[in-house]
Design a protein around this motif. Structure first.
Motif, mmCIF file in Angstrom:
data_model
loop_
_atom_site.group_PDB
_atom_site.id
_atom_site.type_symbol
_atom_site.label_atom_id
_atom_site.label_comp_id
_atom_site.label_asym_id
_atom_site.label_seq_id
_atom_site.Cartn_x
_atom_site.Cartn_y
_atom_site.Cartn_z
ATOM 1 N N GLY A 227 0.817 -1.212 0.000
ATOM 2 C CA GLY A 227 0.000 0.000 0.000
ATOM 3 C C GLY A 227 0.850 1.260 0.000
ATOM 4 N N GLU A 228 1.919 1.254 0.812
ATOM 5 C CA GLU A 228 2.805 2.419 0.872
ATOM 6 C C GLU A 228 3.490 2.656 -0.462
ATOM 7 O OE1 GLU A 228 3.420 4.750 3.667
ATOM 8 O OE2 GLU A 228 1.448 3.830 3.524
ATOM 9 N N GLN A 229 3.893 1.555 -1.115
ATOM 10 C CA GLN A 229 4.558 1.704 -2.413
ATOM 11 C C GLN A 229 3.603 2.302 -3.440
ATOM 12 O OE1 GLN A 229 6.191 -2.208 -3.275
ATOM 13 N NE2 GLN A 229 8.131 -1.663 -2.349
ATOM 14 N N TRP A 230 2.400 1.763 -3.518
ATOM 15 C CA TRP A 230 1.451 2.258 -4.526
ATOM 16 C C TRP A 230 1.071 3.703 -4.265
ATOM 17 C CZ3 TRP A 230 1.163 0.270 -8.981
ATOM 18 C CH2 TRP A 230 1.170 -1.103 -9.196
ATOM 19 N N ARG A 231 0.933 4.060 -2.968
ATOM 20 C CA ARG A 231 0.499 5.417 -2.644
ATOM 21 C C ARG A 231 1.487 6.438 -3.203
ATOM 22 N NH1 ARG A 231 1.082 8.924 1.902
ATOM 23 N NH2 ARG A 231 2.560 7.530 2.881
ATOM 24 N N ARG A 232 2.793 6.138 -3.079
ATOM 25 C CA ARG A 232 3.800 7.090 -3.558
ATOM 26 C C ARG A 232 4.036 6.948 -5.061
ATOM 27 N NH1 ARG A 232 6.365 5.601 1.699
ATOM 28 N NH2 ARG A 232 5.872 7.380 3.004
ATOM 29 N N TYR A 233 3.971 5.702 -5.509
ATOM 30 C CA TYR A 233 4.160 5.423 -6.939
ATOM 31 C C TYR A 233 3.191 6.250 -7.767
ATOM 32 C CZ TYR A 233 3.728 2.543 -11.208
ATOM 33 O OH TYR A 233 3.663 2.104 -12.496
ATOM 34 N N ARG A 234 1.910 6.187 -7.347
ATOM 35 C CA ARG A 234 0.839 6.856 -8.088
ATOM 36 C C ARG A 234 1.148 8.341 -8.225
ATOM 37 N NH1 ARG A 234 -3.437 6.958 -4.134
ATOM 38 N NH2 ARG A 234 -3.210 4.709 -4.240
ATOM 39 N N GLU B 37 -0.127 -3.749 6.737
ATOM 40 C CA GLU B 37 0.169 -3.395 5.347
ATOM 41 C C GLU B 37 -0.721 -4.208 4.415
ATOM 42 O OE1 GLU B 37 0.720 -1.403 3.132
ATOM 43 O OE2 GLU B 37 2.848 -0.953 3.362
ATOM 44 N N THR B 38 -0.867 -3.705 3.182
ATOM 45 C CA THR B 38 -1.592 -4.463 2.154
ATOM 46 C C THR B 38 -0.659 -4.632 0.962
ATOM 47 O OG1 THR B 38 -2.418 -2.415 1.222
ATOM 48 C CG2 THR B 38 -3.847 -3.534 2.800
ATOM 49 N N ASP B 48 -6.270 3.616 0.180
ATOM 50 C CA ASP B 48 -5.717 4.741 0.933
ATOM 51 C C ASP B 48 -6.825 5.538 1.602
ATOM 52 O OD1 ASP B 48 -3.217 4.020 0.273
ATOM 53 O OD2 ASP B 48 -3.004 5.425 -1.394
ATOM 54 N N LEU B 120 11.415 8.906 -4.721
ATOM 55 C CA LEU B 120 10.553 7.715 -4.643
ATOM 56 C C LEU B 120 11.356 6.518 -4.146
ATOM 57 C CD1 LEU B 120 7.733 6.421 -5.455
ATOM 58 C CD2 LEU B 120 8.851 5.772 -7.562
ATOM 59 N N LEU B 124 10.813 4.675 -0.516
ATOM 60 C CA LEU B 124 10.357 3.282 -0.517
ATOM 61 C C LEU B 124 11.479 2.332 -0.123
ATOM 62 C CD1 LEU B 124 8.176 3.152 -3.740
ATOM 63 C CD2 LEU B 124 7.468 3.554 -1.399
#
Lengths: 469, 177
Positions: A227-234, B37-38, B48, B120, B124
């Motif tokens: 979820g954290e990755q997608w949130r920033r990726y987007r 986490e998901t 989100d 990024l 990450l």
């Protein structure tokens, strides 16, 4: 038998539902395979080679060898091995440069501009279009470098602290080109690579051997889709798209300024930036069609790249083609209306009846007339017609740049300084070789890189399924 | 006095579609469970909203990069052409702002885009080739067609509780990690 009002009402409701069904836009990804099967099928070329791939890769490889030979001749014997002369100091090579960089523009247009406009259909073709951009820009950068004559001194174009204390002159548009093309390549590469991360992770997780799993694992940088990755990726993906969109316009604007800031009739024109940008996108969309139609057939992607995608691409071709035709009209009209005899000669007589009149008429006929075919829905659904139109437009957009560059230079102000121009075998080999190199990279890409934006296609399918339910 | 719950264990639930994951996360949170986490094979922005995660602040990296790029680009142009080696070409002005626009613009875009990408990766922690979740059996499918959620459990009773909740939410599989 007379229907009761209630029955009529029911019938109406049924008709309405049917009408809604008919009027609803067809699904962008009607493919029936589930996500796992679709992912596995699309990644299959990464693990297994198809015998048909080798001859194509081989032909592209041979043309690349020709490219290397022509580069070798250019570097060892100098620019004298090209057909360039004075006054035609820019000729075939710069035509190739402008053509290639123009082709690249459609990739960014499709991937970044359409993303910002929420055009979900881009998901099926954006990866191929972005790869096309990268490879086209690599080719484009080659020509100005070779044209330096001594390409090993390319760093003289950058502001580095030399012992001579001399800096590049930034009033010259050639230094702007260096900044524009290198920025364009870097940003396109970052955007492409970021989009690839989730798909490289899929490749890692489906890889049949440990070695491949490791290679794709390293390339995926450890993407897990949390979820954290997608949130920033987007967010970063959108921001990069937002940067790439004005960038793509600036790059071809700067390329057009190479010409427009000079005094030469046929070049000295304020119409150049929009005219060049729209011509670039036009030629690039033609190249996307040339690439996507065979890829769709070879990989059986009819459920992912649908007739609707080709229809939308051909509409873009029609739109940009019409804008190009309008630019031609404006250019010629202003040439006449300016009252300037040199302008009038360069833009009307010199082009339409000069030594390169046949190139001019070929380019005008193709670029103006061929896109107009796509007013017809039948033509928009005819893949053969689209493919042939794509090829013709790519060729005639090359001719357009040739006419702008060579026809203008060879017939400048005074007839005493006119000079004929003919290319040499090195010129022709450089163009043919760069096309080979482009396809070599393209075939390598199709073989070793996930060629569709899998994560975006999954997302789009989930969206469409929810809409249907 | 509130005390942050130290998760002793994590329970992982695997779902077959994105909507099921979002619904599960929503109901688990309503039930007072803490979502660690998901993982999903595509971007699900509804997650989100449900998890009340803020918008990423990474665009600031792009803004800073862009400002640095613009200022440094323009400074290089001014210093090299107007100060360090002023070259008089036909009495053209040394401070030629219109001619400097293209390169300044390109520097803005270049530094802004590279800062975004580097930002990024830093945020990450990429590249990170191994993470504990990789060792959970079947995690490969989280990048293809499975939707995973890790829920915190404070003790063994809580673990059983979370497992029951996940099973009730029709999780395809429930794993302790």
């Amino acid at each position: 038998m007379i229907a009761t009002p209630l029955e009529l009402l029911h019938a109406r409701a049924g008709e309405r539902a049917r009408a809604r069904e008919l009027l609803a836009p067809p699904r962008l990804v009607p493919d029936r395979r589930d996500d796992a099967a679709l992912t596995r099928d699309i990644l299959t070329p990464l693990w297994t080679s198809d015998w048909r791939w080798w001859p194509l890769f081989g032909i592209a490889g041979l043309l690349t060898l020709l490219f290397l030979v022509a580069i070798g001749v250019t570097v060892t014997r100098g620019i004298g091995s090209w057909g360039n002369n004075i006054p035609v100091a820019w000729a075939w090579g710069i035509t190739d440069f402008v053509w290639w960089i123009g082709i690249g523009h459609a990739g960014t247009f499709i991937s970044a501009f359409l993303l910002l406009l929420h055009q979900h259909w881009r998901a099926s073709i954006n990866r191929v279009a972005e790869a096309m951009t990268l490879f086209a820009v690599m080719n484009a950068g080659m020509f100005p470098l070779l044209h330096l004559g001594r390409p090993w001194f390319f760093y003289w174009l950058a502001p580095y602290p030399a012992t001579t204390g001399v800096w590049p002159n930034f009033l010259s548009s050639l230094t702007w080109d260096v900044a524009a093309v290198s920025t364009y390549f870097t940003v396109s590469l970052l955007f492409w690579y970021q989009g690839l991360l989730p798909d490289l992770a899929s490749a890692r997780d489906l890889a049949p051997t440990t070695l491949r799993r490791r290679i794709y694992g390293v390339l995926a940088l450890g993407w897990r889709g949390s979820g954290e990755q997608w949130r920033r990726y987007r967010m970063v993906y959108l921001m990069l798209a937002g940067l790439a969109t004005p960038l793509v316009i600036s790059v071809h604007t700067i390329v057009s300024l190479d010409f427009a800031i000079t005094q030469l009739p046929g070049w000295h024109s304020t119409i150049f930036p929009p005219y060049f940008v729209i011509g670039a996108i036009f030629s690039g969309i033609a190249m996307v069609l040339v690439l996507v139609i065979p890829i769709r057939r070879a990989f059986g992607l009819h459920g992912v790249i649908t007739p609707r995608h080709l229809d939308l691409l051909s509409r873009l071709l029609l739109l940009t083609g019409s804008l190009v035709a309008y630019s031609y009209l404006t250019e010629s009209f202003i040439g006449w209306y300016s009252g300037d005899r040199f302008e009038r000669y360069a833009l009307l007589t010199g082009r339409a009846a000069g030594p390169f009149a046949w190139v001019f008429w070929f380019m005008t006929a193709i670029n103006v007339l061929v896109p107009q075919l796509f007013w017809s829905p039948r033509m928009r659904h005819n893949t053969v017609a689209l493919f042939v139109a794509g090829l013709l437009i790519c060729a005639s957009m090359w001719c357009e740049r040739f006419v702008i560059i060579v026809a203008s230079l060879s017939r400048s102000f005074l007839p005493s300084s006119w000079h004929a121009y003919a290319p040499t075998w090195v010129d022709v080999s450089l163009l043919a070789g760069s096309i080979g190199f482009f396809f070599l990279l393209m075939f390598a890409f199709l073989r070793w890189v996930p060629s569709l934006a899998l994560s975006e296609i999954r997302q789009l399918r989930a969206l469409e399924q929810r809409g249907a339910a | 006095v509130t005390r942050s719950r130290q998760p002793v264990e994590q329970v992982i639930g695997v779902f077959a579609c994105g909507d099921a994951l979002v619904e599960a996360v929503r109901l688990l949170q309503q039930g007072g469970h803490q979502i660690v986490e998901t993982w999903a094979p595509y971007d699900i922005d509804a997650l989100d909203r449900v998890r009340r995660r803020p918008r990423s602040r990474l665009p600031r990296a792009g803004l800073v990069g862009g400002i640095v790029g613009g200022v440094s680009g323009a400074t290089v142009l001014w210093w090299t052409n107007a100060r360090s080696y002023p070259l008089n070409v036909g009495a053209r002005p040394l401070v030629a702002i219109p001619a400097w626009i293209p390169i300044t613009f390109e520097s803005v875009v270049l530094l802004s885009a590279t800062s975004l990408f580097i930002g990024l990766c830093l945020r990450l922690g990429l590249p990170r080739l191994w993470a504990p979740i990789d060792d959970v059996e079947g995690f490969e499918r989280a990048s293809v067609d499975e939707f995973w959620v890790a829920v915190a459990a404070s003790d063994s009773a809580d673990t059983a509780h979370v497992e029951a909740a996940l099973t009730q939410l029709h999780a395809r599989r429930v794993v302790r990690a």
